[in-house]
Write an enzyme that holds these catalytic residues in place. Structure first.
Site, PDB file in Angstrom:
ATOM      1  N   ASN A  10      -8.461   0.453   4.279  1.00 43.64           N
ATOM      2  CA  ASN A  10      -8.321   1.456   3.222  1.00 43.64           C
ATOM      3  C   ASN A  10      -8.112   0.710   1.902  1.00 43.64           C
ATOM      4  O   ASN A  10      -7.016   0.211   1.636  1.00 43.64           O
ATOM      5  CB  ASN A  10      -7.120   2.358   3.556  1.00 43.64           C
ATOM      6  CG  ASN A  10      -6.829   3.361   2.465  1.00 43.64           C
ATOM      7  OD1 ASN A  10      -7.625   3.535   1.537  1.00 43.64           O
ATOM      8  ND2 ASN A  10      -5.686   4.026   2.568  1.00 43.64           N
ATOM      9  N   LYS A  12      -8.016   1.857  -1.010  1.00 43.12           N
ATOM     10  CA  LYS A  12      -7.308   2.675  -2.013  1.00 43.12           C
ATOM     11  C   LYS A  12      -8.019   2.560  -3.367  1.00 43.12           C
ATOM     12  O   LYS A  12      -9.237   2.467  -3.393  1.00 43.12           O
ATOM     13  CB  LYS A  12      -5.834   2.280  -2.097  1.00 43.12           C
ATOM     14  CG  LYS A  12      -5.193   2.242  -0.704  1.00 43.12           C
ATOM     15  CD  LYS A  12      -3.708   2.159  -0.721  1.00 43.12           C
ATOM     16  CE  LYS A  12      -3.207   2.105   0.707  1.00 43.12           C
ATOM     17  NZ  LYS A  12      -1.761   2.162   0.810  1.00 43.12           N
ATOM     18  N   HIS A  95      -3.739  11.154   4.047  1.00 39.62           N
ATOM     19  CA  HIS A  95      -2.964   9.949   3.733  1.00 39.62           C
ATOM     20  C   HIS A  95      -1.683  10.333   2.998  1.00 39.62           C
ATOM     21  O   HIS A  95      -1.680  11.257   2.185  1.00 39.62           O
ATOM     22  CB  HIS A  95      -3.807   8.992   2.881  1.00 39.62           C
ATOM     23  CG  HIS A  95      -3.173   7.637   2.794  1.00 39.62           C
ATOM     24  ND1 HIS A  95      -2.146   7.371   1.923  1.00 39.62           N
ATOM     25  CD2 HIS A  95      -3.387   6.497   3.493  1.00 39.62           C
ATOM     26  CE1 HIS A  95      -1.763   6.111   2.091  1.00 39.62           C
ATOM     27  NE2 HIS A  95      -2.503   5.564   3.043  1.00 39.62           N
ATOM     28  N   GLU A  97      -0.251   9.098   0.563  1.00 42.54           N
ATOM     29  CA  GLU A  97      -0.375   9.077  -0.910  1.00 42.54           C
ATOM     30  C   GLU A  97      -1.001  10.372  -1.413  1.00 42.54           C
ATOM     31  O   GLU A  97      -0.684  10.838  -2.500  1.00 42.54           O
ATOM     32  CB  GLU A  97      -1.174   7.840  -1.345  1.00 42.54           C
ATOM     33  CG  GLU A  97      -0.333   6.569  -1.192  1.00 42.54           C
ATOM     34  CD  GLU A  97      -1.111   5.316  -0.872  1.00 42.54           C
ATOM     35  OE1 GLU A  97      -2.334   5.273  -1.092  1.00 42.54           O
ATOM     36  OE2 GLU A  97      -0.476   4.349  -0.380  1.00 42.54           O
ATOM     37  N   GLU A 167       1.182   6.471  10.300  1.00 46.48           N
ATOM     38  CA  GLU A 167       1.556   5.599   9.188  1.00 46.48           C
ATOM     39  C   GLU A 167       2.912   6.023   8.635  1.00 46.48           C
ATOM     40  O   GLU A 167       2.998   6.930   7.794  1.00 46.48           O
ATOM     41  CB  GLU A 167       0.523   5.710   8.062  1.00 46.48           C
ATOM     42  CG  GLU A 167      -0.867   5.290   8.455  1.00 46.48           C
ATOM     43  CD  GLU A 167      -1.665   4.819   7.242  1.00 46.48           C
ATOM     44  OE1 GLU A 167      -2.035   3.645   7.201  1.00 46.48           O
ATOM     45  OE2 GLU A 167      -1.884   5.646   6.326  1.00 46.48           O
ATOM     46  N   GLY A 173       2.695  -0.233   2.198  1.00 44.74           N
ATOM     47  CA  GLY A 173       2.741  -1.019   0.960  1.00 44.74           C
ATOM     48  C   GLY A 173       4.096  -1.633   0.651  1.00 44.74           C
ATOM     49  O   GLY A 173       4.340  -2.085  -0.460  1.00 44.74           O
ATOM     50  N   SER A 213       1.784  -1.864   6.243  1.00 39.12           N
ATOM     51  CA  SER A 213       2.104  -3.294   6.126  1.00 39.12           C
ATOM     52  C   SER A 213       1.588  -4.135   7.301  1.00 39.12           C
ATOM     53  O   SER A 213       2.239  -5.096   7.725  1.00 39.12           O
ATOM     54  CB  SER A 213       3.610  -3.502   5.925  1.00 39.12           C
ATOM     55  OG  SER A 213       4.018  -2.916   4.700  1.00 39.12           O
TER      56      SER A 213
HETATM   57  P1  PGA Z   1      -0.650  -1.034   3.611  1.00 42.64           P
HETATM   58  O1  PGA Z   1      -1.305   0.426   3.530  1.00 42.64           O
HETATM   59  O2  PGA Z   1      -1.346  -1.781   4.723  1.00 42.64           O
HETATM   60  O3  PGA Z   1      -0.887  -1.647   2.264  1.00 42.64           O
HETATM   61  O4  PGA Z   1       0.808  -0.829   3.918  1.00 42.64           O
HETATM   62  C1  PGA Z   1      -1.703   1.112   4.687  1.00 42.64           C
HETATM   63  C2  PGA Z   1      -2.305   2.437   4.316  1.00 42.64           C
HETATM   64  O5  PGA Z   1      -1.819   3.061   3.358  1.00 42.64           O
HETATM   65  O6  PGA Z   1      -3.263   2.905   4.949  1.00 42.64           O
END
Ligand code: PGA
Length: 251
Positions: A10, A12, A95, A97, A167, A173, A213
């Site tokens: 992803n 983003k 997601h 976010e 997640e 993140g 992460s």
């Molecule tokens: P990250 O994000 O690996 O940077 O923690 C995962 C995601 O949001 O799909």
């Protein structure tokens, strides 16, 4: 039939240029990749077509979001049928976010999931709890509620087009990855819930992947868990180590 291991990247709202996107694609195109793993990358929508045309054919491309209508006055949105028309086979929905920054509710995400599947897209459906919810012992309940909205609007046969991404919000993140125990516990709970609310065979066949992460340093151990069928990778999918994550079950 064992579930095929699945690794999604992803990107983003990264990278911030076409050149940087090209560099990531070049690394993937020249790497030795585990041919038994299904690989899907989700660049920003502006770069979907470029990536689709330049990435090796074994790697599929995904949008990071879509609307639930086919067309209309929805400024800034992309519809499922437009993605299908552009030969983009996957979309990420739900997601955290999108839930947090754009106010998407589980019901809205369920509507979008239904529309995406109807248009023949496959869906990476994201769920997960906040730190506060985990600490209050509500992880399973929160995740089930997020899934329930989708269960309510789908037919049993629709689930063949879904990969569930667990997640935890506190791991996204932050550099704070879930332990293998935490990931396995939550993902087994998800499988049990799907077994009870949809059917045992859907639960057995649906890939449940972990995101938050994930790095080359922790992916190998996580990948040994029986209910971790792969990963959704954010930050590390922009780096050369993404190749190691894809290959985490080799050697
Ligand atoms: P990250 O994000 O690996 O940077 O923690 C995962 C995601 O949001 O799909």
């Amino acid at each position: 039939m064992p579930r095929q291991f699945f690794v999604g990247g992803n990107f983003k709202m990264n990278p911030s240029s076409r050149d940087q996107t090209k560099s990531i694609i070049n690394i993937l195109n020249s790497a030795d990749l585990d041919s038994t793993t299904e690989i899907v990358i989700a660049p920003p929508s502006l770069y979907l077509m470029d990536v689709k045309e330049t990435v090796r054919s074994e790697i599929q491309v995904s949008a990071q979001n879509c609307h639930h209508k086919d067309s209309g006055a929805f400024t800034g949105e992309i519809s499922p049928v437009q993605l299908v028309d552009a030969n983009i086979p996957w979309v990420i929905l739900g997601h955290s976010e999108r839930r947090t920054h754009f106010g998407e509710t589980s019901e809205f995400i369920a509507q979008k999931t239904k529309a995406a599947l109807k248009a023949t897209l496959k869906v990476i459906l994201c769920v997960g709890e906040t730190l506060e919810e985990r600490e209050a012992g509500k992880t399973a309940a929160v995740v089930q509620k997020q899934l329930q909205a989708v269960v309510d609007v789908l037919q049993e046969s629709d689930w063949s087009g879904i990969v569930i991404a667990y997640e935890p919000v506190w791991a996204i993140g932050t550099g704070r990855v879930a332990t293998s125990f935490q990931a396995e516990e939550a993902q087994l709970d998800i499988r049990t819930y799907i077994s009870q609310s949809v059917s045992p065979s859907v639960a057995e066949n649906t890939r449940i992947i972990y995101g938050g992460s994930v790095t080359a340093a922790n992916s190998k151990e996580l990948s040994t868990q029986p209910d971790v069928d792969g990963f959704l990778v954010g930050g590390a999918s922009l780096k050369p180590e993404f190749v190691n994550i894809i290959n985490s079950r080799l050697t």
